[in-house]
Motif scaffolding. Structure first.
Motif, PDB file in Angstrom:
ATOM      1  N   CYS A   7       0.862  -1.219   0.114  1.00  0.00           N
ATOM      2  CA  CYS A   7      -0.028  -0.092   0.112  1.00  0.00           C
ATOM      3  C   CYS A   7       0.778   1.301  -0.030  1.00  0.00           C
ATOM      4  O   CYS A   7       0.346   2.532  -0.120  1.00  0.00           O
ATOM      5  CB  CYS A   7      -0.795  -0.034   1.077  1.00  0.00           C
ATOM      6  SG  CYS A   7      -2.157  -1.502   1.368  1.00  0.00           S
ATOM      7  N   ALA A  16      -5.355  -2.844   6.049  1.00  0.00           N
ATOM      8  CA  ALA A  16      -5.622  -3.924   4.929  1.00  0.00           C
ATOM      9  C   ALA A  16      -5.885  -5.169   5.527  1.00  0.00           C
ATOM     10  O   ALA A  16      -5.695  -6.022   4.718  1.00  0.00           O
ATOM     11  CB  ALA A  16      -4.861  -3.638   3.842  1.00  0.00           C
ATOM     12  N   TYR A  67      -8.774   2.629   9.791  1.00  0.00           N
ATOM     13  CA  TYR A  67      -9.468   2.266   8.257  1.00  0.00           C
ATOM     14  C   TYR A  67     -10.456   3.356   8.374  1.00  0.00           C
ATOM     15  O   TYR A  67     -10.745   3.966   7.198  1.00  0.00           O
ATOM     16  CB  TYR A  67      -9.973   1.025   8.429  1.00  0.00           C
ATOM     17  CG  TYR A  67     -10.784   0.805   6.903  1.00  0.00           C
ATOM     18  CD1 TYR A  67     -10.103   0.416   5.746  1.00  0.00           C
ATOM     19  CD2 TYR A  67     -12.008   0.854   7.004  1.00  0.00           C
ATOM     20  CE1 TYR A  67     -10.568   0.140   4.767  1.00  0.00           C
ATOM     21  CE2 TYR A  67     -12.960   0.571   5.727  1.00  0.00           C
ATOM     22  CZ  TYR A  67     -12.008   0.387   4.586  1.00  0.00           C
ATOM     23  OH  TYR A  67     -12.634   0.101   3.105  1.00  0.00           O
ATOM     24  N   THR A  71     -10.668   6.308   5.251  1.00  0.00           N
ATOM     25  CA  THR A  71     -11.648   6.043   4.352  1.00  0.00           C
ATOM     26  C   THR A  71     -12.512   7.701   4.435  1.00  0.00           C
ATOM     27  O   THR A  71     -12.433   8.078   3.254  1.00  0.00           O
ATOM     28  CB  THR A  71     -12.872   5.115   4.902  1.00  0.00           C
ATOM     29  OG1 THR A  71     -12.254   3.693   4.871  1.00  0.00           O
ATOM     30  CG2 THR A  71     -13.925   5.139   3.724  1.00  0.00           C
ATOM     31  N   ARG A  74     -10.224   9.731   2.341  1.00  0.00           N
ATOM     32  CA  ARG A  74      -9.970   9.503   0.946  1.00  0.00           C
ATOM     33  C   ARG A  74     -11.417   9.886   0.382  1.00  0.00           C
ATOM     34  O   ARG A  74     -11.348  10.434  -0.779  1.00  0.00           O
ATOM     35  CB  ARG A  74     -10.066   7.851   0.670  1.00  0.00           C
ATOM     36  CG  ARG A  74     -10.084   7.391  -0.708  1.00  0.00           C
ATOM     37  CD  ARG A  74      -9.710   6.021  -0.321  1.00  0.00           C
ATOM     38  NE  ARG A  74     -10.947   5.202  -0.012  1.00  0.00           N
ATOM     39  CZ  ARG A  74     -12.003   4.864  -0.522  1.00  0.00           C
ATOM     40  NH1 ARG A  74     -12.365   5.267  -1.781  1.00  0.00           N
ATOM     41  NH2 ARG A  74     -13.028   4.264  -0.165  1.00  0.00           N
ATOM     42  N   LYS A 135      -6.285   5.923  -2.574  1.00  0.00           N
ATOM     43  CA  LYS A 135      -6.969   5.304  -3.733  1.00  0.00           C
ATOM     44  C   LYS A 135      -7.343   4.020  -3.352  1.00  0.00           C
ATOM     45  O   LYS A 135      -6.353   3.366  -2.561  1.00  0.00           O
ATOM     46  CB  LYS A 135      -6.463   5.472  -5.051  1.00  0.00           C
ATOM     47  CG  LYS A 135      -7.087   5.381  -6.260  1.00  0.00           C
ATOM     48  CD  LYS A 135      -6.197   5.232  -7.469  1.00  0.00           C
ATOM     49  CE  LYS A 135      -6.425   6.369  -8.429  1.00  0.00           C
ATOM     50  NZ  LYS A 135      -5.774   5.925  -9.747  1.00  0.00           N
ATOM     51  N   GLU A 136      -8.698   3.618  -3.543  1.00  0.00           N
ATOM     52  CA  GLU A 136      -8.852   2.138  -3.292  1.00  0.00           C
ATOM     53  C   GLU A 136      -8.767   1.215  -4.386  1.00  0.00           C
ATOM     54  O   GLU A 136      -8.919   1.735  -5.439  1.00  0.00           O
ATOM     55  CB  GLU A 136     -10.413   2.101  -2.762  1.00  0.00           C
ATOM     56  CG  GLU A 136     -10.915   0.792  -2.399  1.00  0.00           C
ATOM     57  CD  GLU A 136     -12.405   0.611  -2.092  1.00  0.00           C
ATOM     58  OE1 GLU A 136     -13.146   0.520  -2.547  1.00  0.00           O
ATOM     59  OE2 GLU A 136     -12.456   0.649  -0.748  1.00  0.00           O
ATOM     60  N   CYS A 137      -8.301   0.028  -4.098  1.00  0.00           N
ATOM     61  CA  CYS A 137      -7.859  -0.871  -5.472  1.00  0.00           C
ATOM     62  C   CYS A 137      -9.084  -1.187  -6.319  1.00  0.00           C
ATOM     63  O   CYS A 137     -10.364  -1.221  -5.503  1.00  0.00           O
ATOM     64  CB  CYS A 137      -7.488  -2.160  -4.454  1.00  0.00           C
ATOM     65  SG  CYS A 137      -6.918  -3.377  -5.841  1.00  0.00           S
ATOM     66  N   THR A 143     -10.584  -4.094  -1.350  1.00  0.00           N
ATOM     67  CA  THR A 143     -10.828  -2.949  -0.297  1.00  0.00           C
ATOM     68  C   THR A 143      -9.538  -2.412   0.455  1.00  0.00           C
ATOM     69  O   THR A 143      -9.506  -1.845   1.373  1.00  0.00           O
ATOM     70  CB  THR A 143     -11.657  -3.106   0.747  1.00  0.00           C
ATOM     71  OG1 THR A 143     -11.327  -4.259   1.771  1.00  0.00           O
ATOM     72  CG2 THR A 143     -13.166  -3.752   0.302  1.00  0.00           C
ATOM     73  N   ARG A 144      -8.457  -2.707  -0.245  1.00  0.00           N
ATOM     74  CA  ARG A 144      -7.201  -2.177   0.054  1.00  0.00           C
ATOM     75  C   ARG A 144      -7.062  -0.621  -0.249  1.00  0.00           C
ATOM     76  O   ARG A 144      -7.322  -0.452  -1.454  1.00  0.00           O
ATOM     77  CB  ARG A 144      -5.848  -2.842  -0.517  1.00  0.00           C
ATOM     78  CG  ARG A 144      -5.349  -4.105   0.361  1.00  0.00           C
ATOM     79  CD  ARG A 144      -3.825  -4.255  -0.101  1.00  0.00           C
ATOM     80  NE  ARG A 144      -3.683  -5.714   0.380  1.00  0.00           N
ATOM     81  CZ  ARG A 144      -3.479  -6.655  -0.174  1.00  0.00           C
ATOM     82  NH1 ARG A 144      -4.052  -6.704  -1.401  1.00  0.00           N
ATOM     83  NH2 ARG A 144      -3.429  -7.813   0.353  1.00  0.00           N
ATOM     84  N   VAL A 145      -6.694  -0.024   0.610  1.00  0.00           N
ATOM     85  CA  VAL A 145      -6.321   1.807   0.178  1.00  0.00           C
ATOM     86  C   VAL A 145      -4.758   1.859   0.103  1.00  0.00           C
ATOM     87  O   VAL A 145      -4.095   1.483   0.788  1.00  0.00           O
ATOM     88  CB  VAL A 145      -6.872   2.629   1.149  1.00  0.00           C
ATOM     89  CG1 VAL A 145      -6.577   4.048   0.882  1.00  0.00           C
ATOM     90  CG2 VAL A 145      -8.353   2.364   1.384  1.00  0.00           C
ATOM     91  N   CYS A 158      -4.079  -2.359  -6.118  1.00  0.00           N
ATOM     92  CA  CYS A 158      -2.795  -2.404  -4.799  1.00  0.00           C
ATOM     93  C   CYS A 158      -1.718  -2.953  -5.375  1.00  0.00           C
ATOM     94  O   CYS A 158      -0.515  -2.562  -4.924  1.00  0.00           O
ATOM     95  CB  CYS A 158      -3.557  -3.115  -4.020  1.00  0.00           C
ATOM     96  SG  CYS A 158      -3.839  -4.985  -4.091  1.00  0.00           S
TER      97      CYS A 158
END
Ligand SMILES: [Zn+2]
Length: 184
Positions: A7, A16, A67, A71, A74, A135-137, A143-145, A158
């Motif tokens: 990440c 994550a 998280y 979020t 983001r 950015k989110e995958c 759901t990894r950022v 990711c």
């Protein structure tokens, strides 16, 4: 399952460790020694005192708060006060301290110190210049950022290993199926 660091920041990799948040919700800290392994494999510490279940509980609480804050940043939303309190409480404690030894640097930490170090990464990240790059995958299940440092911010995954190849293969199969269907 091995821990993955793709990440671009330990705070994001830590967040994550609950995988596939919208679907399978796979817990990477399923046992206390998995948390120990994460701290060492992340490079935050060289050794850490063995975790007990209570440490896993504290770590996952900080992770979930992190998280939530990641979020929020983001998406340009406001921080949740409770999540701020959880991360700040962890960050306020003494962090893991690197020591100079005859053979180089060595960072031995307690669980609390290691968690404080992670929390400080969260504070630095979310108050720093990388926020616009979060950015989110593109794999909806992932759901990894991650931090997109690519030119033109065109990175979609990711990682190629973790998600890109899977999605590309699925898209290829779907195209093939359509092509076969249309000729038949
Ligand atoms: Zn991914």
């Amino acid at each position: 399952m091995d821990h993955v660091f793709v990440c671009g920041n330990p705070a994001l990799d830590f967040a994550a460790t609950l995988r596939a948040r919208r679907t399978a919700r796979f817990e990477m800290f399923a046992a206390p020694d998995r948390l120990d392994a994460w701290y060492v494999e992340s490079g935050i510490v060289d050794s850490v005192s063995p975790a007990r279940q209570a440490d896993v509980g504290r770590a996952t609480a900080v992770r979930e708060a992190a998280y939530q804050l990641i979020t929020a940043r983001r998406l340009g939303a406001d921080f949740d006060d409770e999540a701020l309190a959880v991360v700040n409480d962890a960050a306020r404690r003494a962090p893991a301290a690197p020591q100079l030894t005859h053979s180089g640097r060595w960072t031995a930490a307690t669980q609390r110190e290691a968690l404080s170090t992670v929390a400080r990464y969260v504070v630095e990240l979310l108050s720093g210049p990388d926020v616009p790059l979060l950015k989110e995958c593109g794999n909806p299940e992932c759901t990894r950022v991650y931090i997109d440092r690519s030119r033109g911010r065109r990175r979609q995954w990711c990682g190629m290993e973790s998600c890109g190849n899977k999605i590309k293969a699925a898209a290829y199969r779907a195209r093939r199926k359509t092509a076969v269907g249309s000729t038949g």
